[in-house]
Write a protein that holds these residues in place. Structure first.
Motif, PDB file in Angstrom:
ATOM      1  N   ASP A 237     -14.986  -4.432   1.933  1.00 38.03           N
ATOM      2  CA  ASP A 237     -15.534  -3.120   1.568  1.00 38.03           C
ATOM      3  C   ASP A 237     -15.037  -2.040   2.527  1.00 38.03           C
ATOM      4  N   ASP A 238     -15.054  -2.352   3.825  1.00 36.04           N
ATOM      5  CA  ASP A 238     -14.572  -1.382   4.808  1.00 36.04           C
ATOM      6  C   ASP A 238     -13.076  -1.120   4.640  1.00 36.04           C
ATOM      7  N   THR A 239     -12.311  -2.176   4.335  1.00 35.19           N
ATOM      8  CA  THR A 239     -10.869  -1.993   4.143  1.00 35.19           C
ATOM      9  C   THR A 239     -10.582  -1.102   2.945  1.00 35.19           C
ATOM     10  N   ALA A 240     -11.295  -1.335   1.832  1.00 38.22           N
ATOM     11  CA  ALA A 240     -11.085  -0.509   0.636  1.00 38.22           C
ATOM     12  C   ALA A 240     -11.503   0.938   0.889  1.00 38.22           C
ATOM     13  N   ASP A 241     -12.619   1.142   1.606  1.00 35.87           N
ATOM     14  CA  ASP A 241     -13.056   2.514   1.911  1.00 35.87           C
ATOM     15  C   ASP A 241     -12.069   3.216   2.837  1.00 35.87           C
ATOM     16  N   MET A 242     -11.512   2.489   3.795  1.00 35.08           N
ATOM     17  CA  MET A 242     -10.540   3.093   4.707  1.00 35.08           C
ATOM     18  C   MET A 242      -9.287   3.528   3.951  1.00 35.08           C
ATOM     19  N   LEU A 243      -8.811   2.694   3.030  1.00 31.76           N
ATOM     20  CA  LEU A 243      -7.647   3.071   2.236  1.00 31.76           C
ATOM     21  C   LEU A 243      -7.939   4.296   1.386  1.00 31.76           C
TER      22      LEU A 243
ATOM     23  N   ASN B 170      -7.989   7.514   3.518  1.00 38.28           N
ATOM     24  CA  ASN B 170      -6.654   7.926   3.963  1.00 38.28           C
ATOM     25  C   ASN B 170      -5.702   8.228   2.818  1.00 38.28           C
ATOM     26  N   GLY B 171      -6.192   8.146   1.596  1.00 38.36           N
ATOM     27  CA  GLY B 171      -5.345   8.461   0.453  1.00 38.36           C
ATOM     28  C   GLY B 171      -4.432   7.333   0.034  1.00 38.36           C
ATOM     29  N   GLY B 172      -4.580   6.135   0.595  1.00 38.91           N
ATOM     30  CA  GLY B 172      -3.731   5.010   0.230  1.00 38.91           C
ATOM     31  C   GLY B 172      -4.273   4.282  -0.989  1.00 38.91           C
ATOM     32  N   PHE B 173      -3.386   3.633  -1.709  1.00 36.87           N
ATOM     33  CA  PHE B 173      -3.778   2.871  -2.891  1.00 36.87           C
ATOM     34  C   PHE B 173      -2.794   1.738  -3.101  1.00 36.87           C
TER      35      PHE B 173
ATOM     36  N   VAL C 206       0.863  -1.185   0.000  1.00 38.43           N
ATOM     37  CA  VAL C 206       0.000   0.000   0.000  1.00 38.43           C
ATOM     38  C   VAL C 206       0.896   1.231   0.000  1.00 38.43           C
ATOM     39  N   GLN C 207       0.623   2.162  -0.882  1.00 40.73           N
ATOM     40  CA  GLN C 207       1.397   3.392  -0.978  1.00 40.73           C
ATOM     41  C   GLN C 207       0.509   4.590  -0.655  1.00 40.73           C
ATOM     42  N   TYR C 208       1.121   5.574   0.015  1.00 44.03           N
ATOM     43  CA  TYR C 208       0.435   6.812   0.364  1.00 44.03           C
ATOM     44  C   TYR C 208       1.174   7.966  -0.317  1.00 44.03           C
ATOM     45  N   PRO C 209       0.474   8.798  -1.104  1.00 38.59           N
ATOM     46  CA  PRO C 209       1.152   9.885  -1.819  1.00 38.59           C
ATOM     47  C   PRO C 209       1.529  11.022  -0.882  1.00 38.59           C
TER      48      PRO C 209
ATOM     49  N   LEU D 295      -0.465  -4.237   3.845  1.00 36.66           N
ATOM     50  CA  LEU D 295      -1.691  -4.702   4.491  1.00 36.66           C
ATOM     51  C   LEU D 295      -1.560  -6.205   4.708  1.00 36.66           C
ATOM     52  N   PRO D 296      -1.340  -6.675   5.958  1.00 33.97           N
ATOM     53  CA  PRO D 296      -1.163  -8.116   6.189  1.00 33.97           C
ATOM     54  C   PRO D 296      -2.504  -8.842   6.227  1.00 33.97           C
ATOM     55  N   ILE D 297      -2.595  -9.939   5.498  1.00 32.30           N
ATOM     56  CA  ILE D 297      -3.785 -10.787   5.489  1.00 32.30           C
ATOM     57  C   ILE D 297      -3.340 -12.191   5.876  1.00 32.30           C
ATOM     58  N   LYS D 298      -3.891 -12.729   6.960  1.00 35.64           N
ATOM     59  CA  LYS D 298      -3.476 -14.046   7.442  1.00 35.64           C
ATOM     60  C   LYS D 298      -3.925 -15.143   6.482  1.00 35.64           C
ATOM     61  N   LEU D 299      -3.155 -16.217   6.493  1.00 34.46           N
ATOM     62  CA  LEU D 299      -3.494 -17.357   5.654  1.00 34.46           C
ATOM     63  C   LEU D 299      -4.730 -18.075   6.182  1.00 34.46           C
ATOM     64  N   ASN D 300      -4.946 -18.014   7.484  1.00 34.63           N
ATOM     65  CA  ASN D 300      -6.113 -18.641   8.102  1.00 34.63           C
ATOM     66  C   ASN D 300      -6.847 -17.598   8.934  1.00 34.63           C
ATOM     67  N   PRO D 301      -7.647 -16.740   8.306  1.00 36.78           N
ATOM     68  CA  PRO D 301      -8.317 -15.683   9.073  1.00 36.78           C
ATOM     69  C   PRO D 301      -9.417 -16.188   9.989  1.00 36.78           C
ATOM     70  N   ALA D 302      -9.963 -17.390   9.737  1.00 40.18           N
ATOM     71  CA  ALA D 302     -11.092 -17.892  10.530  1.00 40.18           C
ATOM     72  C   ALA D 302     -10.656 -18.541  11.827  1.00 40.18           C
TER      73      ALA D 302
END
Length: 624
Positions: A521-527, A530-533, A425-428, A444-451
């Motif tokens: 959806d919440d993660t994408a909206d938060m990025l 905050n100006g991240g992409f 993730v980059q922030y300008p 953005l860390p995503i676990k292999l076993n989120p459940a």
């Protein structure tokens, strides 16, 4: 006739001598040339004190790079390369290097505030040198060569403090590097100095001892001997799972028989409802107040769930009998009431105890309670396995295979639980007020076993439910239908249909839980806010689709990993009668709790290291 303003006469008949308003001598203030055209000082009259008019403000007239530091010391530099050259030319003696000998040899001029030794070059000689200051690398090199380094009395305390601070910082960096390389390793010597951490550990141990004592306090009017015989007849069913989570309290039918399971069940339901219900979703977005409200609802739900399960256990105990003997000595309304009150009170006490462990101890209190129940029964399970080997029911090769397989599974679980997919993730560049912040890169860390361990618990509970119902119906002498009998027959431990259904349910719950709890959806909206992409991906909907794609792939790998860990012990349990405590679900819970607790211990050690560094360097701010 002169036309100068200061030579003009007054008007005829004037009583008072006129004074000109404006520039020039006639204004009464003398000439104002050079005062400018604007501002209070360019006009006649008395200037207002502190008013600058159109002049440049005082803060813009200050030096941009600060004032001259008159206390700053400038050192002449002496390094190992020059010293070795002069020693080889015999201009100075290696055993007696002072400021005067350096000046006589022409290495220094003596015009500056002092002499500083740097570590440039290689030190081959064993030297004895006296200087005003020295770098940390130079000091270490002199000591390593067997020489001596003496500092003058200009600032010895400052040098010593700086050396001590550098040493402390070096230890902290070494500790962090070692911990980041291997998350399971930490310095035990630091643990002995962390007083706050030791207090937390002792509190956790005391709380868990209280929990284990409560697992031996029986419910009133229950015949434990008859109950033990009936539980042996129903081994391998749904009760074994609940008995494992309760640390054997369900098999002994104590006040902690329900353990913390009602709270966990209601918490999972509230997590799913938070995603599905718009009202709870809006409540979650309110921050800390909304979270406290949801926790309050969870506690209320725990009371209702524990009361419902307690009533079911009371009816279940009243109907259990072994031949002519009944489990309940004095059945009736009073027994049901005392059972409900005792079980609800035990569950609420464990819920409170778990919260206290979380806030005043280390790790997640609820997880540690379940972990303690499983680990406390492990010695008995291992002893039972060795007893089967002694009687000949299990061969030595099978026992060794089980032990080796358990170690391999534990290492595999640690590897997979630590694995994560890091999305760049980059922030300008952005500007806030007068400050401009440069662009930053993060991940953005995503676990292999989120459940986590939720899918195998739900899957095994659903699969073992028909077998448990049919077993209790048979023990009570009731007839069971052919459908239920066939389901109990084909869904036994180790049967192909059971393994297929087990893997399918684990995969379903992995997708269901991860998709509803971890909303992209919440993660994408938060990025986006905050100006991240993500490089190469448009913010908004495209980012959401990209994260969903990554999440789906990770869930497939995570579901395969959980299925493998859970299916192998199930085959061993069914084929070789290995104790249920050595199953995949218990291993997952134990390893996850240990990893989480070790992470929190490391966090406390990091805080202790930084706190010691701040105190040593006296960098703490003033109290306000």
């Amino acid at each position: 006739m002169s036309s100068l303003l200061n030579t003009l006469s007054d008007n005829d008949g004037a009583t008072y001598k006129s004074k000109r308003k404006g520039r020039g001598i006639g204004s009464g203030k003398g000439k104002t040339a050079g005062r400018g055209l604007k501002g209070q000082k360019s006009r006649s009259g008395v200037a207002v004190k502190g008013f600058e008019g159109g002049q440049m403000p005082i803060f813009r007239r200050l030096p941009k790079r600060g004032f001259t530091n008159y206390t700053r010391k400038e050192f002449e530099v002496v390094n190992f390369e020059r010293l070795e050259l002069f020693i080889s030319e015999k201009k100075i003696k290696a055993t007696d290097i002072t400021l005067q000998t350096l000046k006589d040899a022409g290495l220094i001029t003596g015009d500056k505030d002092g002499v500083k030794l740097l570590a440039k070059g290689e030190l081959k000689s064993k030297i004895s040198i006296t200087v005003d200051a020295a770098s940390e690398a130079a000091r270490n090199a002199v000591e390593k060569a067997g020489g001596t380094l003496n500092l003058t009395e200009k600032a010895p305390r400052k040098a010593e403090k700086k050396a001590a601070t550098s040493k402390k910082l070096r230890q902290t960096r070494t500790f962090m590097a070692r911990s980041s390389k291997n998350n399971q390793a930490f310095d035990v010597s630091v643990l002995s100095q962390a007083t706050e951490l030791k207090k937390r550990i002792w509190f956790v141990l005391a709380a868990l001892v209280i929990y284990r004592i409560g697992t031996y306090v029986p419910l009133p009017s229950v015949d434990s001997r008859v109950l033990t015989e009936l539980f042996k007849q129903q081994s391998g069913g749904l009760l074994d799972i609940f008995n494992m989570f309760s640390g054997g309290a369900l098999g002994r039918m104590t006040i902690f028989a329900l353990n913390i399971m009602p709270y966990i069940t209601v918490s999972i339901i509230m997590q799913l409802m938070t995603v599905m219900s718009p009202a709870l979703t809006a409540l979650k977005k309110e921050g800390e107040a909304g979270r406290q409200k949801i926790n309050q609802y969870t506690r209320y739900g725990t009371v209702l769930m524990a009361a419902f399960q307690g009533f079911g256990i009371a009816l279940f105990l009243e109907g259990m009998r072994s031949g002519t003997q009944t489990v309940v000595i004095d059945p009736g309304f009073l027994f049901r009431l005392t059972t409900i009150v005792s079980l609800v009170g035990g569950t609420l006490f464990l819920m409170w105890l778990g919260e206290q462990i979380t806030s005043r101890g280390i790790g997640n209190g609820i997880s540690l309670i379940i972990f303690t129940g499983i680990v406390a029964e492990l010695p008995r399970a291992i002893a039972g396995t060795f007893e089967l080997g002694r009687t000949g029911a299990l061969s030595t090769a099978i026992i060794l295979l089980v032990m080796v397989l358990a170690l391999v599974l534990i290492a595999f679980i640690v590897l997979m639980e630590r694995a994560q997919r890091r999305v760049l993730v980059q922030y300008p560049k952005r500007q806030m007020g007068n400050k401009q912040f440069d662009g930053q890169s993060s991940h953005l860390p995503i676990k292999l076993n989120p459940a986590g361990v939720i899918p195998p618990i739900f899957a095994s509970s659903l699969l073992l439910f028909p077998a448990t119902i049919s077993g209790f119906a048979s023990s009570r002498g009731a007839e069971i239908g052919p459908v239920l009998e066939n389901i109990a027959l084909y869904l036994g431990h180790g049967k192909p249909l059971y393994i297929l259904a087990y893997v399918s349910l684990i995969t379903f719950f992995c997708f269901f839980y991860a998709k509803h709890v971890f909303n992209m959806d919440d993660t994408a909206d938060m990025l986006k806010r905050n100006g991240g992409f993500i490089p190469g991906i448009r913010p908004g909907e495209k980012t959401k689709q990209f994260l969903d794609k990554i999440m789906n792939r990770l869930i497939v790998i995570g579901a395969a990993y959980i299925s493998l860990v859970c299916v192998i012990p199930e085959i061993l349990i069914s084929q070789y009668s290995v104790p249920f405590y050595l199953g995949g679900t218990s291993l997952l819970i134990v390893v996850n709790v240990v990893l989480d607790t070790m992470t929190q211990v490391q966090s406390h050690l990091f805080a202790h290291q930084y706190d010691g560094l701040i105190k040593k360097a006296k960098l703490k701010g003033r109290r306000r």
